[in-house]
Design a protein around this motif. Structure first.
Motif, PDB file in Angstrom:
ATOM      1  N   GLY A  85      -8.886  22.986 -11.967  1.00 45.82           N
ATOM      2  CA  GLY A  85      -8.743  21.951 -12.980  1.00 45.82           C
ATOM      3  C   GLY A  85      -9.578  20.724 -12.665  1.00 45.82           C
ATOM      4  N   ARG A  86      -9.193  19.598 -13.298  1.00 50.96           N
ATOM      5  CA  ARG A  86      -9.871  18.329 -13.009  1.00 50.96           C
ATOM      6  C   ARG A  86      -8.824  17.250 -12.791  1.00 50.96           C
ATOM      7  NH1 ARG A  86     -10.098  16.637 -18.452  1.00 50.96           N
ATOM      8  NH2 ARG A  86      -9.306  18.415 -19.576  1.00 50.96           N
ATOM      9  N   ILE A  87      -9.252  16.219 -12.085  1.00 47.87           N
ATOM     10  CA  ILE A  87      -8.323  15.167 -11.694  1.00 47.87           C
ATOM     11  C   ILE A  87      -8.923  13.829 -12.090  1.00 47.87           C
ATOM     12  CG2 ILE A  87      -7.172  14.067  -9.722  1.00 47.87           C
ATOM     13  CD1 ILE A  87      -7.862  16.958  -8.362  1.00 47.87           C
ATOM     14  N   VAL A  88      -8.071  12.995 -12.679  1.00 47.94           N
ATOM     15  CA  VAL A  88      -8.476  11.615 -12.936  1.00 47.94           C
ATOM     16  C   VAL A  88      -7.761  10.755 -11.895  1.00 47.94           C
ATOM     17  CG1 VAL A  88      -8.390   9.690 -14.551  1.00 47.94           C
ATOM     18  CG2 VAL A  88      -8.787  12.011 -15.397  1.00 47.94           C
ATOM     19  N   GLY A  89      -8.520   9.991 -11.141  1.00 50.70           N
ATOM     20  CA  GLY A  89      -7.941   9.054 -10.177  1.00 50.70           C
ATOM     21  C   GLY A  89      -8.036   7.659 -10.773  1.00 50.70           C
ATOM     22  N   ALA A  90      -6.881   7.063 -11.106  1.00 51.41           N
ATOM     23  CA  ALA A  90      -6.888   5.765 -11.795  1.00 51.41           C
ATOM     24  C   ALA A  90      -6.322   4.675 -10.890  1.00 51.41           C
ATOM     25  CB  ALA A  90      -6.070   5.852 -13.081  1.00 51.41           C
ATOM     26  N   ASP A  91      -6.964   3.540 -10.901  1.00 54.06           N
ATOM     27  CA  ASP A  91      -6.501   2.410 -10.092  1.00 54.06           C
ATOM     28  C   ASP A  91      -7.076   1.140 -10.712  1.00 54.06           C
ATOM     29  OD1 ASP A  91      -5.490   2.288  -6.858  1.00 54.06           O
ATOM     30  OD2 ASP A  91      -6.383   0.452  -7.685  1.00 54.06           O
ATOM     31  N   PHE A  92      -6.358   0.005 -10.548  1.00 50.93           N
ATOM     32  CA  PHE A  92      -6.904  -1.228 -11.146  1.00 50.93           C
ATOM     33  C   PHE A  92      -7.726  -2.054 -10.160  1.00 50.93           C
ATOM     34  CE2 PHE A  92      -2.823  -4.163 -10.913  1.00 50.93           C
ATOM     35  CZ  PHE A  92      -2.785  -4.005  -9.529  1.00 50.93           C
ATOM     36  N   ALA A  93      -7.799  -1.627  -8.896  1.00 49.87           N
ATOM     37  CA  ALA A  93      -8.627  -2.366  -7.928  1.00 49.87           C
ATOM     38  C   ALA A  93      -9.961  -1.630  -7.795  1.00 49.87           C
ATOM     39  CB  ALA A  93      -7.914  -2.452  -6.591  1.00 49.87           C
ATOM     40  N   PHE A  94     -10.964  -2.129  -8.497  1.00 47.58           N
ATOM     41  CA  PHE A  94     -12.248  -1.431  -8.515  1.00 47.58           C
ATOM     42  C   PHE A  94     -12.817  -1.200  -7.103  1.00 47.58           C
ATOM     43  CE2 PHE A  94     -16.845  -1.350  -8.628  1.00 47.58           C
ATOM     44  CZ  PHE A  94     -17.026  -0.203  -9.392  1.00 47.58           C
ATOM     45  N   PRO A  95     -12.710  -2.156  -6.170  1.00 42.89           N
ATOM     46  CA  PRO A  95     -13.274  -1.913  -4.829  1.00 42.89           C
ATOM     47  C   PRO A  95     -12.617  -0.731  -4.106  1.00 42.89           C
ATOM     48  CG  PRO A  95     -12.929  -4.259  -5.174  1.00 42.89           C
ATOM     49  CD  PRO A  95     -12.266  -3.556  -6.324  1.00 42.89           C
ATOM     50  N   LEU A  97     -11.574   2.064  -5.635  1.00 43.88           N
ATOM     51  CA  LEU A  97     -12.235   3.237  -6.216  1.00 43.88           C
ATOM     52  C   LEU A  97     -13.656   3.360  -5.654  1.00 43.88           C
ATOM     53  CD1 LEU A  97     -11.135   2.774  -9.959  1.00 43.88           C
ATOM     54  CD2 LEU A  97     -10.190   4.390  -8.303  1.00 43.88           C
ATOM     55  N   ALA A  98     -14.345   2.233  -5.567  1.00 46.04           N
ATOM     56  CA  ALA A  98     -15.731   2.261  -5.088  1.00 46.04           C
ATOM     57  C   ALA A  98     -15.777   2.765  -3.644  1.00 46.04           C
ATOM     58  CB  ALA A  98     -16.346   0.867  -5.196  1.00 46.04           C
ATOM     59  N   ALA A  99     -14.812   2.340  -2.821  1.00 42.68           N
ATOM     60  CA  ALA A  99     -14.789   2.784  -1.421  1.00 42.68           C
ATOM     61  C   ALA A  99     -14.533   4.285  -1.344  1.00 42.68           C
ATOM     62  CB  ALA A  99     -13.704   2.026  -0.648  1.00 42.68           C
ATOM     63  N   GLY A 100     -13.756   4.807  -2.302  1.00 38.70           N
ATOM     64  CA  GLY A 100     -13.413   6.226  -2.274  1.00 38.70           C
ATOM     65  C   GLY A 100     -14.477   7.126  -2.881  1.00 38.70           C
ATOM     66  N   LEU A 101     -15.362   6.569  -3.712  1.00 38.62           N
ATOM     67  CA  LEU A 101     -16.325   7.403  -4.428  1.00 38.62           C
ATOM     68  C   LEU A 101     -17.198   8.226  -3.485  1.00 38.62           C
ATOM     69  CD1 LEU A 101     -17.503   5.151  -7.422  1.00 38.62           C
ATOM     70  CD2 LEU A 101     -16.164   7.268  -7.499  1.00 38.62           C
ATOM     71  N   THR A 102     -17.504   7.667  -2.316  1.00 39.49           N
ATOM     72  CA  THR A 102     -18.379   8.366  -1.358  1.00 39.49           C
ATOM     73  C   THR A 102     -17.722   9.661  -0.865  1.00 39.49           C
ATOM     74  OG1 THR A 102     -17.367   7.062   0.386  1.00 39.49           O
ATOM     75  CG2 THR A 102     -19.476   6.255  -0.486  1.00 39.49           C
ATOM     76  N   LYS A 103     -16.390   9.761  -0.987  1.00 37.90           N
ATOM     77  CA  LYS A 103     -15.700  10.955  -0.457  1.00 37.90           C
ATOM     78  C   LYS A 103     -15.627  12.084  -1.487  1.00 37.90           C
ATOM     79  CE  LYS A 103     -11.815   8.805   0.581  1.00 37.90           C
ATOM     80  NZ  LYS A 103     -10.501   8.447   1.141  1.00 37.90           N
ATOM     81  N   ILE A 104     -15.938  11.785  -2.735  1.00 37.27           N
ATOM     82  CA  ILE A 104     -15.702  12.776  -3.796  1.00 37.27           C
ATOM     83  C   ILE A 104     -16.619  14.001  -3.642  1.00 37.27           C
ATOM     84  CG2 ILE A 104     -15.915  13.181  -6.289  1.00 37.27           C
ATOM     85  CD1 ILE A 104     -14.492  10.568  -6.731  1.00 37.27           C
ATOM     86  N   ASP A 105     -17.878  13.772  -3.331  1.00 36.97           N
ATOM     87  CA  ASP A 105     -18.783  14.823  -2.888  1.00 36.97           C
ATOM     88  C   ASP A 105     -18.674  16.124  -3.704  1.00 36.97           C
ATOM     89  OD1 ASP A 105     -20.708  15.899  -1.250  1.00 36.97           O
ATOM     90  OD2 ASP A 105     -19.269  16.685   0.217  1.00 36.97           O
ATOM     91  N   GLY A 106     -18.797  16.009  -5.005  1.00 37.23           N
ATOM     92  CA  GLY A 106     -18.812  17.207  -5.861  1.00 37.23           C
ATOM     93  C   GLY A 106     -17.436  17.706  -6.273  1.00 37.23           C
ATOM     94  N   ALA A 107     -16.368  17.124  -5.735  1.00 40.70           N
ATOM     95  CA  ALA A 107     -15.013  17.559  -6.130  1.00 40.70           C
ATOM     96  C   ALA A 107     -14.761  17.130  -7.581  1.00 40.70           C
ATOM     97  CB  ALA A 107     -13.973  16.929  -5.198  1.00 40.70           C
ATOM     98  N   PRO A 108     -13.889  17.848  -8.308  1.00 41.14           N
ATOM     99  CA  PRO A 108     -13.661  17.547  -9.731  1.00 41.14           C
ATOM    100  C   PRO A 108     -12.742  16.337  -9.928  1.00 41.14           C
ATOM    101  CG  PRO A 108     -12.314  19.399  -9.062  1.00 41.14           C
ATOM    102  CD  PRO A 108     -13.117  19.023  -7.850  1.00 41.14           C
ATOM    103  N   VAL A 109     -13.166  15.214  -9.403  1.00 40.72           N
ATOM    104  CA  VAL A 109     -12.357  13.986  -9.472  1.00 40.72           C
ATOM    105  C   VAL A 109     -13.163  12.921 -10.196  1.00 40.72           C
ATOM    106  CG1 VAL A 109     -11.219  12.158  -8.153  1.00 40.72           C
ATOM    107  CG2 VAL A 109     -11.180  14.505  -7.294  1.00 40.72           C
ATOM    108  N   LYS A 110     -12.542  12.327 -11.225  1.00 33.91           N
ATOM    109  CA  LYS A 110     -13.214  11.264 -11.978  1.00 33.91           C
ATOM    110  C   LYS A 110     -12.439   9.964 -11.769  1.00 33.91           C
ATOM    111  CE  LYS A 110     -14.205  10.169 -16.702  1.00 33.91           C
ATOM    112  NZ  LYS A 110     -13.627  10.411 -17.995  1.00 33.91           N
ATOM    113  N   ALA A 111     -13.160   8.885 -11.518  1.00 34.93           N
ATOM    114  CA  ALA A 111     -12.506   7.595 -11.291  1.00 34.93           C
ATOM    115  C   ALA A 111     -12.372   6.835 -12.602  1.00 34.93           C
ATOM    116  CB  ALA A 111     -13.333   6.762 -10.316  1.00 34.93           C
ATOM    117  N   VAL A 112     -11.195   6.257 -12.812  1.00 36.72           N
ATOM    118  CA  VAL A 112     -10.986   5.398 -13.991  1.00 36.72           C
ATOM    119  C   VAL A 112     -10.336   4.106 -13.510  1.00 36.72           C
ATOM    120  CG1 VAL A 112      -9.651   5.111 -16.114  1.00 36.72           C
ATOM    121  CG2 VAL A 112     -10.805   7.267 -15.672  1.00 36.72           C
ATOM    122  N   CYS A 113     -10.929   2.983 -13.880  1.00 33.57           N
ATOM    123  CA  CYS A 113     -10.352   1.699 -13.491  1.00 33.57           C
ATOM    124  C   CYS A 113      -9.373   1.270 -14.588  1.00 33.57           C
ATOM    125  CB  CYS A 113     -11.469   0.665 -13.313  1.00 33.57           C
ATOM    126  SG  CYS A 113     -10.915  -0.751 -12.376  1.00 33.57           S
ATOM    127  N   GLY A 114      -8.102   1.220 -14.270  1.00 31.24           N
ATOM    128  CA  GLY A 114      -7.116   0.862 -15.292  1.00 31.24           C
ATOM    129  C   GLY A 114      -5.775   0.545 -14.679  1.00 31.24           C
TER     130      GLY A 114
END
Ligand SMILES: C[S@@+](CC[C@H](N)C(=O)[O-])C[C@H]1O[C@@H](n2cnc3c(N)ncnc32)[C@H](O)[C@@H]1O
Length: 248
Positions: A85-95, A97-114
């Motif tokens: 499947g796919r995963i939406v990772g949502a958080d309101f602290a953009f930094p 999400l930004a710190a975590g983006l480097t770990k996604i590495d092709g995994a089906p995870v999309k970041a949403v700031c909210g």
């Protein structure tokens, strides 16, 4: 770091802004501190939380990781053998999400700031939802839980992983020495933040215990609510199911 001690999160208005500010400020050191301060036990807890989601009933579904931070729970799910499947990772602290983006590495995870109190998703959108160490920080717990009910499909589960206060007084005594004295000092030293890691034990002590959180989940609209204490009760996993038409 220039945050005044009086900016510590309160229970009233402004709590959301203050929580958002804390996590934005500690984001670059969050992962390191998380694993050091929990002696890596958090990894085992995350595996259990993902198992409790019963994602294998719908391996191709869309899943939401609320208060996702740097995506550790999102990635735990994404890396399960057989998960398609796919995963939406949502958080309101953009930094965060930004710190975590480097770990996604092709995994089906999309970041949403909210904001978890006003999730930017339609009703019945997700086949399951996780929240790791997030609900304790919400300015309005009940409103946050109602949002979880709203975005879940009937029959889907919400899994909450959260710190708790150990019920046994001997375990609690030893743990509180660590929690009140060691953790804030190490946290301050490594993060450079003057009080973020003092806020952590304070917020755990103020938060409802496992029974209280279980009751709030039921009041928000979840059924079959259950919980499991982890590692002598320093954390707990709560599970609730959204009932409704179409539920299996
Ligand atoms: C302790 S961190 C947990 C991060 C991650 N889930 C984990 O397991 O490591 C709490 C996260 O909740 C987020 N958070 C708190 N209140 C929120 C809200 N109202 N809306 C969205 N995110 C929120 C913070 O920004 C922070 O990233």
């Amino acid at each position: 770091m220039t945050v005044a001690p009086e900016a510590r999160p309160t229970q009233g208005a402004g709590r959301s802004d203050q929580v958002q500010t804390i996590f934005s400020e500690i984001a670059p050191r969050y992962d390191l501190l998380n694993h050091v301060l929990s002696l890596n036990i958090d990894r085992r807890w995350r595996r259990k939380a993902v198992r409790a989601l019963a994602w294998d009933r719908r391996p191709e579904g869309a899943y939401l990781d609320g208060c996702a931070g740097t995506f550790d729970l999102s990635l735990e799910l994404a890396r399960q053998p057989g998960f398609k499947g796919r995963i939406v990772g949502a958080d309101f602290a953009f930094p965060m999400l930004a710190a975590g983006l480097t770990k996604i590495d092709g995994a089906p995870v999309k970041a949403v700031c909210g904001d978890a109190l006003r999730l930017p998703f339609p009703d019945d959108a997700f086949s399951g939802m996780t929240i790791g160490f997030g609900v304790r920080n919400l300015a309005d717990l009940d409103a946050g839980l109602r949002e979880c009910v709203r975005v879940l499909r009937p029959g889907s589960k919400l899994v909450i992983l959260e710190f708790t206060v150990p019920p046994n007084r001997f375990v609690r005594g030893a743990y509180m020495v660590y929690f009140n004295h060691v953790l804030p000092r190490v946290g301050r030293l490594v993060s450079g933040h003057p009080w973020a890691y003092t806020y952590l034990p304070e917020s755990v002590k103020e938060f409802p215990g496992p029974e209280g959180l279980g009751r709030r989940l039921t009041e928000a609209g979840f059924s079959a609510v259950s919980w499991t204490l982890l590692t002598g009760g320093i954390a707990a996993i709560h599970v609730g199911t959204k009932e409704g038409p179409g539920a299996p």
